[in-house]
Design a protein around this motif. Sequence first.
Motif, PDB file in Angstrom:
ATOM      1  N   GLY A 194       0.784  -1.227   0.000  1.00  0.00           N
ATOM      2  CA  GLY A 194       0.000   0.000   0.000  1.00  0.00           C
ATOM      3  C   GLY A 194       0.815   1.276   0.000  1.00  0.00           C
ATOM      4  O   GLY A 194       0.252   2.364  -0.158  1.00  0.00           O
TER       5      GLY A 194
ATOM      6  N   GLN B   9      -1.845   7.137   3.868  1.00  0.00           N
ATOM      7  CA  GLN B   9      -3.174   6.583   3.603  1.00  0.00           C
ATOM      8  C   GLN B   9      -3.210   5.091   3.902  1.00  0.00           C
ATOM      9  O   GLN B   9      -4.207   4.566   4.417  1.00  0.00           O
ATOM     10  N   ALA B  10      -2.124   4.388   3.595  1.00  0.00           N
ATOM     11  CA  ALA B  10      -2.080   2.947   3.866  1.00  0.00           C
ATOM     12  C   ALA B  10      -2.181   2.669   5.363  1.00  0.00           C
ATOM     13  O   ALA B  10      -2.857   1.731   5.793  1.00  0.00           O
ATOM     14  N   SER B  11      -1.526   3.499   6.176  1.00  0.00           N
ATOM     15  CA  SER B  11      -1.607   3.318   7.627  1.00  0.00           C
ATOM     16  C   SER B  11      -3.002   3.626   8.156  1.00  0.00           C
ATOM     17  O   SER B  11      -3.486   2.962   9.078  1.00  0.00           O
ATOM     18  N   ILE B  12      -3.638   4.631   7.567  1.00  0.00           N
ATOM     19  CA  ILE B  12      -5.019   4.949   7.951  1.00  0.00           C
ATOM     20  C   ILE B  12      -5.945   3.789   7.590  1.00  0.00           C
ATOM     21  O   ILE B  12      -6.816   3.390   8.374  1.00  0.00           O
ATOM     22  N   ASP B  13      -5.734   3.220   6.392  1.00  0.00           N
ATOM     23  CA  ASP B  13      -6.578   2.118   5.936  1.00  0.00           C
ATOM     24  C   ASP B  13      -6.442   0.894   6.837  1.00  0.00           C
ATOM     25  O   ASP B  13      -7.429   0.189   7.096  1.00  0.00           O
ATOM     26  N   THR B  14      -5.228   0.626   7.304  1.00  0.00           N
ATOM     27  CA  THR B  14      -5.022  -0.565   8.134  1.00  0.00           C
ATOM     28  C   THR B  14      -5.431  -0.338   9.590  1.00  0.00           C
ATOM     29  O   THR B  14      -5.643  -1.306  10.324  1.00  0.00           O
TER      30      THR B  14
ATOM     31  N   ARG C  44      -8.596  -2.155  10.646  1.00  0.00           N
ATOM     32  CA  ARG C  44      -8.401  -3.603  10.748  1.00  0.00           C
ATOM     33  C   ARG C  44      -7.571  -3.974  11.964  1.00  0.00           C
ATOM     34  O   ARG C  44      -7.657  -5.101  12.466  1.00  0.00           O
TER      35      ARG C  44
END
Length: 212
Positions: free
Chosen positions: A57, A145-150, A153
Amino acid sequence: MLVRASAPAAVRHLQGAYADHDGVYSTLARLNRAEADRRVAEVEALFASPAMDDGYGERISIREHMLQGGELAARRGLGIELAAAALLHDIGWGPHAQGAAHEAFAADFLEPRLGRAVSEPIRLHVAAKRYLVARALAYAERLSQASIDTLARQGGPFTPAEADAFEALPEFEAALALRRIDDDAKLVDAVTRPFSDYRAMLTHLALVELER
């Protein structure tokens, strides 16, 4: 009259022996060094595996990200244990994790090889993100953004009780330091040293763990 012959007396033979301590210690040192080299080779094989080519990501590969992490830890003077943790913190990504959280897989893999001072900040670096989102209001704005997306989860921000419990852990400060490196080590085309430059450091940590 029959006379029974007595059994012959047992003969005991004593012989002195001398062990050369230097020779024993030298052999032990060679065996430990061979085992330390083997453990570091296992770490390097995973670091060099195709799974570390993934971008997960981000705009750089996992391997590039970790090399940047090792570089930042060295520049910040955080010590060899945190430098090793920064270099290896995302080594659990990819199919090797077999469904486990990447931080748990990495920590479980590294603890018997390099020790808890390396493994435990790695085990907690995702929890550190959850803590910082909860306690540092501006922190979330720094996340990629990848850290926000994960984050969702991974459980989302800590509750106040979870944050309090996290602050009480002995590895709290190390986990935050590693988390900040994780967030900063995402530059495209950054110049970093190769893994081979860290081999001596990792071998030293493996030897320390063997002698514990």
